[in-house]
Design an enzyme around this catalytic site. Structure first.
Site, PDB file in Angstrom:
ATOM      1  N   SER A 180      46.584  36.313  36.680  1.00 45.61           N
ATOM      2  CA  SER A 180      45.930  35.940  37.940  1.00 45.61           C
ATOM      3  C   SER A 180      44.455  36.288  37.863  1.00 45.61           C
ATOM      4  CB  SER A 180      46.565  36.723  39.095  1.00 45.61           C
ATOM      5  OG  SER A 180      45.813  36.546  40.272  1.00 45.61           O
TER       6      SER A 180
ATOM      7  N   TYR B 136      49.861  44.695  42.415  1.00 43.92           N
ATOM      8  CA  TYR B 136      49.947  43.370  41.770  1.00 43.92           C
ATOM      9  C   TYR B 136      48.738  43.158  40.852  1.00 43.92           C
ATOM     10  CZ  TYR B 136      49.943  38.149  41.787  1.00 43.92           C
ATOM     11  OH  TYR B 136      49.923  36.807  41.461  1.00 43.92           O
TER      12      TYR B 136
END
Ligand SMILES: NC(=O)c1ccc[n+]([C@@H]2O[C@H](COP(=O)([O-])OP(=O)(O)OC[C@H]3O[C@@H](n4cnc5c(N)ncnc54)[C@H](O)[C@@H]3O)[C@@H](O)[C@H]2O)c1
Length: 278
Positions: free
Chosen positions: A141, A154
């Site tokens: 990401s 995350y």
């Protein structure tokens, strides 16, 4: 054009979003695909829609044994493995660091890091056993590069992937086994709907609204679609990328290519005032 003719792939998180779009793209390009996910209904429906070239196998990627097992199923069913697309993920714990508990961090890392270590390990073992090259792709990401895209746990997990792909690339040097990460920006999929507690019945409406709001934040002028990531995965899975390993490829419409903050305009504004004495 058939970029993946004769290749066999496992795609995790393939019942939805980027994984599903990738399964569709891979099959369109001649691959056999094992769709691995915990969403039985959606996964089975997707595989049925894709026909004989696809198989759904319920797989919870937080279990290393299940990741090992889905590799075996791919080999038993389709004869070999050429591509591991380790893509399953979810935000899990959105707490700021102040409130992050060891348990919340562990749960986030189990899905967003440990599972990918297992995917790398068992895919590379299979490639070596076959004596063939192979491509491992992970969906990290842009949260690995910049704070503010997602929760702390995350983001830390996604950042760790960058080391995982480079280390895997190095440990398999000379074998043709490659490992690369895709770093998506904001892509209109269920992960966003889930983060904001919106039901599937209103998902399209919600994602369209989000797309209208954030499209202008990218240089391309629109939010990402699952197929944008699938196209990058297709390239990294194919022999077109045979000389690419250990890289992290942002696929974000240019969102991370430019600074989002106002620092540069504040400097320019101050310099103008400084020169004009105003
Ligand atoms: N959508 C975005 O804006 C965005 C941005 C950056 C990175 N990502 C990453 O992209 C990847 C794909 O997400 P998406 O956007 O397509 O979302 P999605 O929710 O549509 O797909 C994620 C899939 O992962 C599956 N999954 C979750 N936990 C699992 C488990 N334990 N075992 C097996 N499968 C599991 C889900 O069932 C789902 O099908 C994820 O790794 C996510 O972190 C998404």
């Amino acid at each position: 054009m058939s970029l993946l003719h004769g290749k066999v792939a496992v795609i995790t998180g393939a019942a939805s979003g980027m994984g599903l779009a990738s399964a569709e793209a891979f099959v369109e390009h001649g691959a056999k695909v094992v769709l691995a996910d915990i969403q039985d209904e959606r996964g089975a429906a997707a595989a049925a829609h894709l026909g004989d070239s696809a198989l759904f196998v319920r797989t919870d990627v937080t279990s290393a044994a299940q990741v090992e097992s889905v590799v075996s199923v791919a080999v038993d069913t389709f004869g070999r493995l050429d591509v591991m697309f380790s893509n399953a993920g979810a935000a899990v714990d959105l707490s700021p660091i102040d409130d992050l508990t060891p348990a919340g961090l562990d749960r986030t890392l189990a899905l967003n890091l440990q599972a990918h270590v297992a995917a790398h390990k068992y895919a590379a073992r299979q490639f070596r056993a076959q004596g063939s090259p192979g491509s491992i792709i992970t969906t990290a990401s842009v949260a690995a590069l910049q704070a503010g895209w997602n929760g702390a746990a995350y983001s830390m997990a996604k950042a760790a992937w960058l080391a995982l792909v480079r280390q895997t690339a190095m440990e398999n040097q000379g074998t043709g086994i490659r490992s690369n990460a895709i770093l998506p920006g904001a892509v209109l999929t269920s992960i966003i709907t889930d983060m904001f507690g919106v039901g599937r019945d209103r998902e399209d409406e919600f994602l369209t609204g989000i797309g209208d709001r954030i499209g202008g934040e990218t240089l391309i002028g629109r939010a990402g679609q699952a197929r944008d990531i699938a196209n990058a995965a297709l390239f990294l899975a194919s022999d077109l990328s045979a000389w690419i390993t250990g890289v992290a490829l942002p696929v974000d419409g240019g969102a991370t290519a430019v600074t989002k903050d106002a620092t540069v305009s504040l400097i320019t504004e101050f310099a103008t005032e400084f020169h004009t004495g105003s």
